[in-house]
Design an enzyme around this catalytic site. Structure first.
Site, PDB file in Angstrom:
ATOM      1  N   SER A  29       0.834  -1.200   0.000  1.00  0.00           N
ATOM      2  CA  SER A  29       0.000   0.000   0.000  1.00  0.00           C
ATOM      3  C   SER A  29       0.872   1.256   0.000  1.00  0.00           C
ATOM      4  O   SER A  29       0.627   2.215  -0.732  1.00  0.00           O
ATOM      5  CB  SER A  29      -0.919   0.008   1.233  1.00  0.00           C
ATOM      6  OG  SER A  29      -1.895  -0.998   1.079  1.00  0.00           O
ATOM      7  N   GLN A  73     -10.805   3.441  -1.399  1.00  0.00           N
ATOM      8  CA  GLN A  73      -9.775   3.757  -2.394  1.00  0.00           C
ATOM      9  C   GLN A  73     -10.143   4.921  -3.314  1.00  0.00           C
ATOM     10  O   GLN A  73      -9.266   5.524  -3.934  1.00  0.00           O
ATOM     11  CB  GLN A  73      -9.425   2.497  -3.185  1.00  0.00           C
ATOM     12  CG  GLN A  73      -8.693   1.496  -2.277  1.00  0.00           C
ATOM     13  CD  GLN A  73      -8.467   0.140  -2.900  1.00  0.00           C
ATOM     14  OE1 GLN A  73      -8.985  -0.139  -3.979  1.00  0.00           O
ATOM     15  NE2 GLN A  73      -7.711  -0.705  -2.230  1.00  0.00           N
ATOM     16  N   SER A 124     -12.228   1.256   6.182  1.00  0.00           N
ATOM     17  CA  SER A 124     -10.778   1.171   5.920  1.00  0.00           C
ATOM     18  C   SER A 124     -10.079   2.513   6.124  1.00  0.00           C
ATOM     19  O   SER A 124      -9.219   2.902   5.326  1.00  0.00           O
ATOM     20  CB  SER A 124     -10.527   0.660   4.483  1.00  0.00           C
ATOM     21  OG  SER A 124     -11.171  -0.572   4.264  1.00  0.00           O
ATOM     22  N   ASP A 174      -8.167  -6.164   6.163  1.00  0.00           N
ATOM     23  CA  ASP A 174      -7.224  -7.223   5.778  1.00  0.00           C
ATOM     24  C   ASP A 174      -6.791  -8.069   6.982  1.00  0.00           C
ATOM     25  O   ASP A 174      -6.243  -9.158   6.813  1.00  0.00           O
ATOM     26  CB  ASP A 174      -5.994  -6.618   5.081  1.00  0.00           C
ATOM     27  CG  ASP A 174      -6.381  -5.924   3.772  1.00  0.00           C
ATOM     28  OD1 ASP A 174      -7.542  -6.053   3.346  1.00  0.00           O
ATOM     29  OD2 ASP A 174      -5.513  -5.253   3.189  1.00  0.00           O
TER      30      ASP A 174
HETATM   31  O1  S3P Z   1      -5.695   1.599  -0.164  1.00  0.00           O
HETATM   32  C1  S3P Z   1      -5.151   0.512   0.067  1.00  0.00           C
HETATM   33  O2  S3P Z   1      -3.910   0.352  -0.096  1.00  0.00           O
HETATM   34  C2  S3P Z   1      -5.987  -0.612   0.535  1.00  0.00           C
HETATM   35  C3  S3P Z   1      -7.231  -0.372   1.071  1.00  0.00           C
HETATM   36  C4  S3P Z   1      -8.115  -1.436   1.581  1.00  0.00           C
HETATM   37  O3  S3P Z   1      -9.166  -1.642   0.651  1.00  0.00           O
HETATM   38  P1  S3P Z   1     -10.618  -0.926   0.740  1.00  0.00           P
HETATM   39  O4  S3P Z   1     -10.403   0.520   0.964  1.00  0.00           O
HETATM   40  O5  S3P Z   1     -11.199  -1.227  -0.601  1.00  0.00           O
HETATM   41  O6  S3P Z   1     -11.359  -1.589   1.877  1.00  0.00           O
HETATM   42  C5  S3P Z   1      -7.359  -2.737   1.792  1.00  0.00           C
HETATM   43  O7  S3P Z   1      -8.273  -3.802   1.970  1.00  0.00           O
HETATM   44  C6  S3P Z   1      -6.451  -3.047   0.619  1.00  0.00           C
HETATM   45  O8  S3P Z   1      -5.738  -4.255   0.851  1.00  0.00           O
HETATM   46  C7  S3P Z   1      -5.417  -1.963   0.436  1.00  0.00           C
HETATM   47  C1  PEP Z   2      -7.778  -5.989  -1.184  1.00  0.00           C
HETATM   48  C2  PEP Z   2      -6.456  -5.969  -1.341  1.00  0.00           C
HETATM   49  O1  PEP Z   2      -5.782  -5.144  -2.173  1.00  0.00           O
HETATM   50  P1  PEP Z   2      -6.329  -4.288  -3.401  1.00  0.00           P
HETATM   51  O2  PEP Z   2      -7.660  -3.711  -3.003  1.00  0.00           O
HETATM   52  O3  PEP Z   2      -5.302  -3.256  -3.620  1.00  0.00           O
HETATM   53  O4  PEP Z   2      -6.470  -5.225  -4.555  1.00  0.00           O
HETATM   54  C3  PEP Z   2      -5.604  -6.851  -0.533  1.00  0.00           C
HETATM   55  O5  PEP Z   2      -4.373  -6.795  -0.695  1.00  0.00           O
HETATM   56  O6  PEP Z   2      -6.119  -7.630   0.285  1.00  0.00           O
END
Ligand code: S3P
Ligand code: PEP
Length: 423
Positions: free
Chosen positions: A21, A165, A190, A307
């Site tokens: 991330s 995101q 998140s 996660d």
């Molecule tokens: O912004 C990021 O790097 C992430 C946000 C999270 O997703 P969501 O925001 O969709 O829950 C997480 O589950 C993912 O592994 C990485």
């Molecule tokens: C959800 C994940 O990542 P991304 O959303 O970036 O695919 C993850 O790594 O569990």
């Protein structure tokens, strides 16, 4: 590849894998920063490699040195071809925003693999449309998505219950918007990941801020400066070997993890493991986890750390009593529908669990049974199965799916004492 895991006890130490991330945010911001950024400890995770290829397609000049990469950024160029972010939700959603920064009159197309093409892009599309950009799905809210050049900015209000995101994407692209960007996301999940976005953006000198709950954030048009940075270790991945200490009555030291801050984020794993009764210590970048007895049942809300659900629920499978994990509805929108996959994985090991209205209830047991399971192209599901496999035995097919985040996962497990046969 198939891995067969035999009951084992973990001990020893490992370096935390670098955070994907962190790395993906650093790469896209290096594309926007004028000048040369130098990044060390970049993970070779597939998601990060896909983002690296994406920034090159948008015009970044990337050169690899031993142990570091240099990214020369500045103007965002029109890609020559469709950009494929493979399985990376983070990469695709940020890239959709970056696509609004190409010269007006041109555009870019973002797509992904079969798993990513099932994941919702509507929140990010709605966000950029509210900010005055022309962004369209070619398939009813799913990838491929086309972004045309031109990001006026303004205020967007988009529900945050599916993903965070779109906020990350709006803040990063917002640095190069005409008028700045404000984004409101009621019900935001998140939140630790938005906190991470702000943290990395500040390193590049962005003028960005959020309220305490991260439901309102804004960014001014900002001149981003190039940086030299080292990608820190990833708590969400380190959570799997830590959880192994609990399911195998072992002990483990994970090195290279940042100091756990007060706010939301995956560092909360330390508190959550303590709730099971583990002995957990953070000292100068290293986390020691030890477990001598059977874990106690827990009640946790994982809305901000989705996660962590997989390693923690694996521990709950062995705990004494009924554990409840709340805040999980957005796990349906990951690489797989993780709600279904978690329940299936537990069932395969003979553990009873039930999902209802955002919560998973797990009835811990001492009578697990060995399980044969195929990774549903979801790295964290394979890792979850490995934690129970190290307790009772398992065979995991399509085990190379861990490449998405941690290609060396199986080797690392072997080094800390998990008995694994690869076929
Ligand atoms: O912004 C990021 O790097 C992430 C946000 C999270 O997703 P969501 O925001 O969709 O829950 C997480 O589950 C993912 O592994 C990485
Ligand atoms: C959800 C994940 O990542 P991304 O959303 O970036 O695919 C993850 O790594 O569990």
């Amino acid at each position: 590849m198939k891995v067969t895991i035999q009951p084992s006890r973990v001990s020893g130490e490992l370096n935390a894998p670098p955070s994907k991330s962190w790395a993906q945010r650093a790469l896209f911001l290096s594309l926007l920063a004028e000048g040369e950024s130098e990044i060390t400890n970049l993970p070779d995770a597939d998601d990060v490699q896909a983002s690296l290829e994406a920034i090159e397609a948008f015009g970044a000049e990337v050169s690899m040195e031993i142990g570091s990469i240099t990214v020369k950024g500045g103007d965002v160029k029109t890609p020559e071809d469709v950009i494929n972010l493979r399985g990376s939700g983070t990469g695709a959603r940020i890239a959709i925003g970056i696509g609004t920064l190409v010269p007006r009159g041109t555009g870019s197309v973002i797509t992904g693999n079969a798993s990513l093409r099932r994941r919702p892009m509507t929140p990010v599309i709605e966000t950029f449309r509210a900010l005055g950009a022309d962004v369209r799905s070619l398939r009813n809210g799913l990838l491929p998505v086309v972004s045309f050049g031109g990001l006026p900015g303004g205020i967007a209000e988009v529900d945050g219950s599916v993903t965070s995101q779109h906020v990350t994407s709006a803040l990063i692209a917002g640095t190069k918007s005409e008028n700045g960007v404000s984004i409101r996301s009621p019900n935001l999940v998140s939140r630790g990941y938005v906190a991470l976005t702000v943290e990395v953006m500040e390193k590049f000198g962005a003028s960005v801020s959020c309220n305490e709950s991260f439901t309102e954030c804004s960014v001014q048009p900002s001149h981003l400066k190039p940086v030299e940075l080292e990608i820190p270790g990833d708590y969400a991945l380190a959570a799997f070997p830590m959880a192994l200490a609990l399911t195998t009555k072992g002990s483990i030291t994970v090195k290279g993890l940042p100091f756990p801050s007060e706010g939301p984020g995956d560092h909360k794993i330390l508190d959550y493991l303590k709730a099971f009764g583990a002995k957990v210590n953070y000292y100068s970048g290293s986390v020691e986890v030890r477990m001598d007895e059977r874990p106690k049942a827990v009640r946790l809300n994982l809305r901000d750390e989705p996660d962590l659900a997989l390693p923690l629920i694996a521990v709950a499978a062995l705990a004494e009593g009924e554990s409840v994990f709340r805040g999980l509805s957005h796990l349906a929108y990951k690489e797989s529908n993780r709600i279904e996959q978690i329940i299936n994985t537990l069932k395969c090991f003979g553990v009873s669990a039930k999902y209802d209205a955002g919560s998973i209830r797990v009835w811990g047991t001492v009578s697990l049974k060995p399980c044969v399971i195929t990774c549903p192209d979801d790295h964290r599901v394979a890792m979850m199965a490995s934690i129970l496999g190290a307790h009772i035995g398992a065979r995991i097919d399509n085990a190379e799916c861990v490449r998405k985040s941690w290609p060396e996962y199986w080797d690392v497990l072997k080094r800390i004492g998990v008995r694994i046969l690869e076929q």
